[in-house]
Write a protein that holds these residues in place. Structure first.
Motif, PDB file in Angstrom:
ATOM      1  N   ILE A 151       0.900  -1.157  -0.153  1.00 11.45           N
ATOM      2  CA  ILE A 151       0.058  -0.278   0.206  1.00 11.45           C
ATOM      3  C   ILE A 151       0.926   1.214  -0.032  1.00 11.45           C
ATOM      4  O   ILE A 151       1.860   1.235   0.657  1.00 11.45           O
ATOM      5  CB  ILE A 151      -0.902   0.094   1.314  1.00 11.45           C
ATOM      6  CG1 ILE A 151      -1.740  -1.017   1.326  1.00 11.45           C
ATOM      7  CG2 ILE A 151      -1.751   1.471   1.090  1.00 11.45           C
ATOM      8  CD1 ILE A 151      -2.865  -1.300   2.405  1.00 11.45           C
ATOM      9  N   VAL A 152       0.506   2.248  -0.629  1.00  9.59           N
ATOM     10  CA  VAL A 152       1.432   3.539  -0.717  1.00  9.59           C
ATOM     11  C   VAL A 152       0.274   4.693  -0.293  1.00  9.59           C
ATOM     12  O   VAL A 152      -0.978   4.691  -0.888  1.00  9.59           O
ATOM     13  CB  VAL A 152       1.727   3.802  -2.137  1.00  9.59           C
ATOM     14  CG1 VAL A 152       2.349   5.323  -2.275  1.00  9.59           C
ATOM     15  CG2 VAL A 152       2.944   2.732  -2.315  1.00  9.59           C
ATOM     16  N   TRP A 153       0.659   5.547   0.382  1.00 12.04           N
ATOM     17  CA  TRP A 153      -0.313   6.561   0.647  1.00 12.04           C
ATOM     18  C   TRP A 153       0.327   7.847   0.320  1.00 12.04           C
ATOM     19  O   TRP A 153       1.575   8.024   0.670  1.00 12.04           O
ATOM     20  CB  TRP A 153      -0.448   6.658   2.323  1.00 12.04           C
ATOM     21  CG  TRP A 153      -1.461   5.605   2.847  1.00 12.04           C
ATOM     22  CD1 TRP A 153      -2.833   5.443   2.632  1.00 12.04           C
ATOM     23  CD2 TRP A 153      -1.072   4.399   3.183  1.00 12.04           C
ATOM     24  NE1 TRP A 153      -3.431   4.366   3.412  1.00 12.04           N
ATOM     25  CE2 TRP A 153      -2.194   3.550   3.564  1.00 12.04           C
ATOM     26  CE3 TRP A 153       0.221   3.791   3.664  1.00 12.04           C
ATOM     27  CZ2 TRP A 153      -2.182   2.397   4.271  1.00 12.04           C
ATOM     28  CZ3 TRP A 153       0.238   2.486   4.392  1.00 12.04           C
ATOM     29  CH2 TRP A 153      -0.927   1.963   4.443  1.00 12.04           C
ATOM     30  N   PHE A 154      -0.225   9.003  -0.119  1.00  9.73           N
ATOM     31  CA  PHE A 154      -0.028  10.281  -0.363  1.00  9.73           C
ATOM     32  C   PHE A 154      -0.688  11.061   0.612  1.00  9.73           C
ATOM     33  O   PHE A 154      -1.839  11.235   0.556  1.00  9.73           O
ATOM     34  CB  PHE A 154      -0.066  10.773  -1.751  1.00  9.73           C
ATOM     35  CG  PHE A 154      -0.036  12.233  -2.033  1.00  9.73           C
ATOM     36  CD1 PHE A 154       0.273  13.179  -1.112  1.00  9.73           C
ATOM     37  CD2 PHE A 154      -0.374  12.674  -3.126  1.00  9.73           C
ATOM     38  CE1 PHE A 154       0.758  14.685  -1.301  1.00  9.73           C
ATOM     39  CE2 PHE A 154      -0.421  14.204  -3.565  1.00  9.73           C
ATOM     40  CZ  PHE A 154       0.141  14.830  -2.600  1.00  9.73           C
ATOM     41  N   LEU A 155      -0.026  11.622   1.658  1.00  7.72           N
ATOM     42  CA  LEU A 155      -0.827  12.217   2.803  1.00  7.72           C
ATOM     43  C   LEU A 155      -0.258  13.761   2.639  1.00  7.72           C
ATOM     44  O   LEU A 155       0.877  14.226   2.073  1.00  7.72           O
ATOM     45  CB  LEU A 155      -0.418  11.774   3.887  1.00  7.72           C
ATOM     46  CG  LEU A 155      -0.456  10.262   4.281  1.00  7.72           C
ATOM     47  CD1 LEU A 155      -0.048   9.913   5.811  1.00  7.72           C
ATOM     48  CD2 LEU A 155      -2.034   9.827   4.242  1.00  7.72           C
ATOM     49  N   ALA A 156      -1.174  14.735   2.913  1.00  7.21           N
ATOM     50  CA  ALA A 156      -0.768  16.182   3.212  1.00  7.21           C
ATOM     51  C   ALA A 156      -1.502  16.742   4.146  1.00  7.21           C
ATOM     52  O   ALA A 156      -2.427  16.202   4.973  1.00  7.21           O
ATOM     53  CB  ALA A 156      -1.522  16.671   1.723  1.00  7.21           C
ATOM     54  N   ARG A 157      -0.867  17.818   4.440  1.00 12.74           N
ATOM     55  CA  ARG A 157      -1.472  18.617   5.733  1.00 12.74           C
ATOM     56  C   ARG A 157      -2.528  19.307   5.329  1.00 12.74           C
ATOM     57  O   ARG A 157      -3.414  19.806   6.261  1.00 12.74           O
ATOM     58  CB  ARG A 157      -0.256  19.704   6.193  1.00 12.74           C
ATOM     59  CG  ARG A 157       0.758  19.146   6.798  1.00 12.74           C
ATOM     60  CD  ARG A 157       0.528  18.535   8.025  1.00 12.74           C
ATOM     61  NE  ARG A 157       1.750  18.044   8.485  1.00 12.74           N
ATOM     62  CZ  ARG A 157       2.002  17.506   9.823  1.00 12.74           C
ATOM     63  NH1 ARG A 157       0.879  17.067  10.519  1.00 12.74           N
ATOM     64  NH2 ARG A 157       3.034  17.216  10.281  1.00 12.74           N
ATOM     65  N   GLU A 158      -2.868  19.486   3.995  1.00 13.04           N
ATOM     66  CA  GLU A 158      -4.313  20.056   3.613  1.00 13.04           C
ATOM     67  C   GLU A 158      -5.136  19.352   2.848  1.00 13.04           C
ATOM     68  O   GLU A 158      -4.469  18.453   2.042  1.00 13.04           O
ATOM     69  CB  GLU A 158      -4.024  21.524   2.733  1.00 13.04           C
ATOM     70  CG  GLU A 158      -3.142  22.431   3.413  1.00 13.04           C
ATOM     71  CD  GLU A 158      -2.761  23.560   2.412  1.00 13.04           C
ATOM     72  OE1 GLU A 158      -3.522  23.758   1.393  1.00 13.04           O
ATOM     73  OE2 GLU A 158      -2.013  24.269   2.958  1.00 13.04           O
ATOM     74  N   ARG A 159      -6.513  19.255   2.943  1.00 13.85           N
ATOM     75  CA  ARG A 159      -7.282  18.597   2.250  1.00 13.85           C
ATOM     76  C   ARG A 159      -6.990  18.634   0.543  1.00 13.85           C
ATOM     77  O   ARG A 159      -7.320  17.589  -0.033  1.00 13.85           O
ATOM     78  CB  ARG A 159      -8.876  18.994   2.353  1.00 13.85           C
ATOM     79  CG  ARG A 159      -9.341  18.611   3.790  1.00 13.85           C
ATOM     80  CD  ARG A 159     -10.817  18.467   3.730  1.00 13.85           C
ATOM     81  NE  ARG A 159     -11.220  18.547   5.206  1.00 13.85           N
ATOM     82  CZ  ARG A 159     -11.329  17.166   5.747  1.00 13.85           C
ATOM     83  NH1 ARG A 159     -11.281  16.048   5.094  1.00 13.85           N
ATOM     84  NH2 ARG A 159     -12.123  17.405   6.939  1.00 13.85           N
ATOM     85  N   GLU A 160      -6.927  19.936   0.184  1.00 15.31           N
ATOM     86  CA  GLU A 160      -6.541  20.129  -1.382  1.00 15.31           C
ATOM     87  C   GLU A 160      -5.128  20.543  -1.311  1.00 15.31           C
ATOM     88  O   GLU A 160      -4.956  21.822  -1.335  1.00 15.31           O
ATOM     89  CB  GLU A 160      -7.539  20.702  -2.075  1.00 15.31           C
ATOM     90  CG  GLU A 160      -7.370  20.986  -3.441  1.00 15.31           C
ATOM     91  CD  GLU A 160      -7.245  19.846  -4.183  1.00 15.31           C
ATOM     92  OE1 GLU A 160      -6.319  19.912  -5.167  1.00 15.31           O
ATOM     93  OE2 GLU A 160      -8.067  18.962  -3.988  1.00 15.31           O
ATOM     94  N   PRO A 161      -4.128  19.918  -1.326  1.00 15.77           N
ATOM     95  CA  PRO A 161      -2.539  20.486  -1.616  1.00 15.77           C
ATOM     96  C   PRO A 161      -2.409  21.178  -2.954  1.00 15.77           C
ATOM     97  O   PRO A 161      -3.219  21.029  -3.888  1.00 15.77           O
ATOM     98  CB  PRO A 161      -1.696  19.386  -1.669  1.00 15.77           C
ATOM     99  CG  PRO A 161      -2.714  18.153  -1.834  1.00 15.77           C
ATOM    100  CD  PRO A 161      -3.935  18.482  -1.377  1.00 15.77           C
ATOM    101  N   SER A 162      -1.654  21.973  -2.891  1.00 11.71           N
ATOM    102  CA  SER A 162      -1.354  22.792  -4.156  1.00 11.71           C
ATOM    103  C   SER A 162      -1.030  22.030  -5.294  1.00 11.71           C
ATOM    104  O   SER A 162      -0.317  20.967  -4.986  1.00 11.71           O
ATOM    105  CB  SER A 162      -0.271  23.943  -3.723  1.00 11.71           C
ATOM    106  OG  SER A 162       0.783  23.286  -3.578  1.00 11.71           O
ATOM    107  N   PRO A 163      -0.990  22.676  -6.450  1.00 12.68           N
ATOM    108  CA  PRO A 163      -0.268  21.826  -7.625  1.00 12.68           C
ATOM    109  C   PRO A 163       1.184  21.655  -7.547  1.00 12.68           C
ATOM    110  O   PRO A 163       1.867  20.626  -7.782  1.00 12.68           O
ATOM    111  CB  PRO A 163      -0.556  22.909  -8.712  1.00 12.68           C
ATOM    112  CG  PRO A 163      -1.915  23.521  -8.510  1.00 12.68           C
ATOM    113  CD  PRO A 163      -1.818  23.761  -6.908  1.00 12.68           C
ATOM    114  N   GLU A 164       1.998  22.532  -6.676  1.00 12.49           N
ATOM    115  CA  GLU A 164       3.425  22.485  -6.718  1.00 12.49           C
ATOM    116  C   GLU A 164       3.598  21.279  -5.731  1.00 12.49           C
ATOM    117  O   GLU A 164       4.452  20.619  -6.072  1.00 12.49           O
ATOM    118  CB  GLU A 164       4.042  23.495  -6.029  1.00 12.49           C
ATOM    119  CG  GLU A 164       3.779  25.103  -6.793  1.00 12.49           C
ATOM    120  CD  GLU A 164       2.439  25.582  -6.808  1.00 12.49           C
ATOM    121  OE1 GLU A 164       2.168  26.192  -7.831  1.00 12.49           O
ATOM    122  OE2 GLU A 164       1.818  25.409  -6.026  1.00 12.49           O
ATOM    123  N   VAL A 165       2.834  20.944  -4.613  1.00  8.05           N
ATOM    124  CA  VAL A 165       3.013  20.065  -3.761  1.00  8.05           C
ATOM    125  C   VAL A 165       2.701  18.790  -4.471  1.00  8.05           C
ATOM    126  O   VAL A 165       3.456  17.732  -4.445  1.00  8.05           O
ATOM    127  CB  VAL A 165       2.140  20.094  -2.451  1.00  8.05           C
ATOM    128  CG1 VAL A 165       2.087  18.861  -1.664  1.00  8.05           C
ATOM    129  CG2 VAL A 165       2.595  21.243  -1.578  1.00  8.05           C
TER     130      VAL A 165
END
Length: 193
Positions: A151-165
């Motif tokens: 399993i791979v997860w992409f987690l972010a601090r925001e619900r909708e990360p920026s295009p740059e992230v």
């Protein structure tokens, strides 16, 4: 034993084990070697993370608005609280567990345990990449005979990360040899339950 019977027995066993390891994505061979974050700063990693993309996992089926919250439980233990909303019923589900380092406390290899899930030991939780403030790439792999389940997860601090992230994470995944074509987007809209 007939060849067909032997194949069916092996296949059936693998299917049962796939359910046991939460129906992660299967690959042939053993778990590949992956490097993790060295000099891992657990304190900086604590807090809320939103799931942006992931490989399919049966325990998250019909889940939307999936997030994890990590807290310091002391004694080198990280508290884990995973929540999600059921897409159909709109009811929130949560599960609590703990994570402990499997090597040193500065190597981002952890084992996560959920006491309410019977017969399952520590699940690997390896942080392959993170900047602590925007994104984290987490990988889990379990070996079973001639296959491994990942399993791979992409987690972010925001619900909708920026295009740059998002672009940064895509580049990092390519460098790490992560198959992005297997990722599924997690719905993080209409999350007020």
């Amino acid at each position: 034993m007939q060849p067909q019977t032997k194949f069916f027995t092996i296949f059936s066993t693998l299917c049962i084990v796939a359910v046991y390891v939460q129906a992660q994505v299967p690959f042939f061979g053993g778990c590949p070697t992956k490097r993790v974050v060295e000099d891992f700063d657990a304190t900086a990693y604590l807090g809320r993370w939103y799931e942006i993309e992931k490989y399919y996992a049966v325990f998250e089926a019909d889940g939307v608005c999936i997030q994890a919250y990590y807290s310091d439980q002391g004694n080198s233990t990280i508290g884990v609280m995973n929540t999600q909303i059921n897409r159909k019923t709109r009811r929130m589900r949560s599960i609590q567990g703990t994570a402990k380092f499997t090597e040193s406390e500065t190597t981002a290899k952890l084992g996560v345990r959920f006491p309410s899930v019977p017969l399952v030991g520590d699940a690997p939780y390896w942080v392959l990449e993170t900047d602590y403030k925007n994104y984290s790439i987490v990988w889990s792999c379990n070996d079973l005979a001639v296959v491994n389940f990942q399993i791979v997860w992409f987690l972010a601090r925001e619900r909708e990360p920026s295009p740059e992230v998002k672009n940064t994470v895509r580049e990092k995944m390519d460098q790490l040899g992560i198959r992005r074509d297997l990722l599924r987007k997690t719905d993080q809209t209409n999350c007020d339950a």
